[in-house]
Design an enzyme around this catalytic site. Structure first.
Site, PDB file in Angstrom:
ATOM      1  N   HIS A 219       0.853  -1.187   0.000  1.00  0.00           N
ATOM      2  CA  HIS A 219       0.000   0.000   0.000  1.00  0.00           C
ATOM      3  C   HIS A 219       0.891   1.239   0.000  1.00  0.00           C
ATOM      4  O   HIS A 219       2.089   1.151   0.286  1.00  0.00           O
ATOM      5  CB  HIS A 219      -0.887   0.020   1.233  1.00  0.00           C
ATOM      6  CG  HIS A 219      -1.910  -1.075   1.259  1.00  0.00           C
ATOM      7  ND1 HIS A 219      -2.927  -1.103   2.170  1.00  0.00           N
ATOM      8  CD2 HIS A 219      -2.071  -2.177   0.479  1.00  0.00           C
ATOM      9  CE1 HIS A 219      -3.680  -2.165   1.963  1.00  0.00           C
ATOM     10  NE2 HIS A 219      -3.179  -2.844   0.945  1.00  0.00           N
TER      11      HIS A 219
ATOM     12  N   CYS B  14      -5.370   1.877   6.078  1.00  0.00           N
ATOM     13  CA  CYS B  14      -6.063   0.670   6.519  1.00  0.00           C
ATOM     14  C   CYS B  14      -5.471   0.200   7.859  1.00  0.00           C
ATOM     15  O   CYS B  14      -4.529   0.793   8.383  1.00  0.00           O
ATOM     16  CB  CYS B  14      -5.913  -0.423   5.457  1.00  0.00           C
ATOM     17  SG  CYS B  14      -4.225  -1.080   5.341  1.00  0.00           S
TER      18      CYS B  14
ATOM     19  N   GLU C  99       1.192   3.699   2.121  1.00  0.00           N
ATOM     20  CA  GLU C  99       1.822   3.999   3.408  1.00  0.00           C
ATOM     21  C   GLU C  99       2.770   2.896   3.864  1.00  0.00           C
ATOM     22  O   GLU C  99       3.905   3.172   4.260  1.00  0.00           O
ATOM     23  CB  GLU C  99       0.745   4.219   4.488  1.00  0.00           C
ATOM     24  CG  GLU C  99      -0.300   5.232   4.137  1.00  0.00           C
ATOM     25  CD  GLU C  99      -1.518   4.657   3.413  1.00  0.00           C
ATOM     26  OE1 GLU C  99      -2.532   5.346   3.355  1.00  0.00           O
ATOM     27  OE2 GLU C  99      -1.438   3.505   2.918  1.00  0.00           O
TER      28      GLU C  99
ATOM     29  N   CYS D 118      -1.635  -0.637   7.496  1.00  0.00           N
ATOM     30  CA  CYS D 118      -0.776   0.548   7.402  1.00  0.00           C
ATOM     31  C   CYS D 118      -0.766   1.328   8.714  1.00  0.00           C
ATOM     32  O   CYS D 118       0.275   1.838   9.137  1.00  0.00           O
ATOM     33  CB  CYS D 118      -1.222   1.434   6.245  1.00  0.00           C
ATOM     34  SG  CYS D 118      -0.953   0.670   4.623  1.00  0.00           S
TER      35      CYS D 118
END
Length: 158
Positions: free
Chosen positions: A56, A86, A58, A89
């Site tokens: 992702h 999420c 991040e 992360c």
């Protein structure tokens, strides 16, 4: 700590990275790491191009920044994310002791686009963790939402 002009500047960069992620064949999420008013690292979602569903914006940023610099304590840093991180992360932000998180659209915003209820992922993780970054939400929310809507009108999540 309230939102600042600086928050908008770096959020614009995170949103631009989310658009680049789409151009590169990934989902529309971007992240910028800042220290002392300077962007020190940027990343876009790369789950498809790296064939890694955990890459992702991040988590990928944290992974790459820490690997390249050897810095694993980010309490003096702010991470700007085009959309609320999420659970995965957000957990990574706890482990690196991120000082501050700033995001545009919320997870609830994203999930509503996808037809789901959603939740405050980062808030839930931070509330129940040993480390609690400062959080500013909704910075350039509408701009972030526009990118998410455009993408997810044509693509399924994940």
């Amino acid at each position: 700590m309230g939102n600042t002009v600086q928050d908008e500047v770096f959020m614009k960069k995170a949103i631009e990275l989310s658009k680049l992620a789409v151009e590169h064949g990934n989902e529309p999420f971007g992240a910028v790491l800042v220290k002392d008013g300077k962007a020190v690292f940027c990343n876009e979602n790369q789950i498809y191009t790296k064939h890694d569903p955990t890459f992702h914006g991040e988590a990928g940023l944290i992974r790459e920044f820490c690997a390249q610099t050897g810095i694993t304590d980010l309490h003096e840093y702010t991470l700007y994310s085009s959309c609320e991180p999420c659970f995965m992360c957000s957990g990574a932000m706890v482990w690196v002791k991120l000082g501050r998180l700033v995001y545009g659209a919320s997870n609830t915003d994203l999930e509503h686009i996808l037809g789901n209820a959603g939740c405050n992922c980062s808030g839930m993780v931070f509330k129940n963790s040993f480390w609690k970054p400062q959080v500013a939400s909704g910075v350039l929310r509408e701009e972030s939402l526009a990118v998410l809507r455009e993408y997810f009108e044509k693509h399924e999540k994940g």
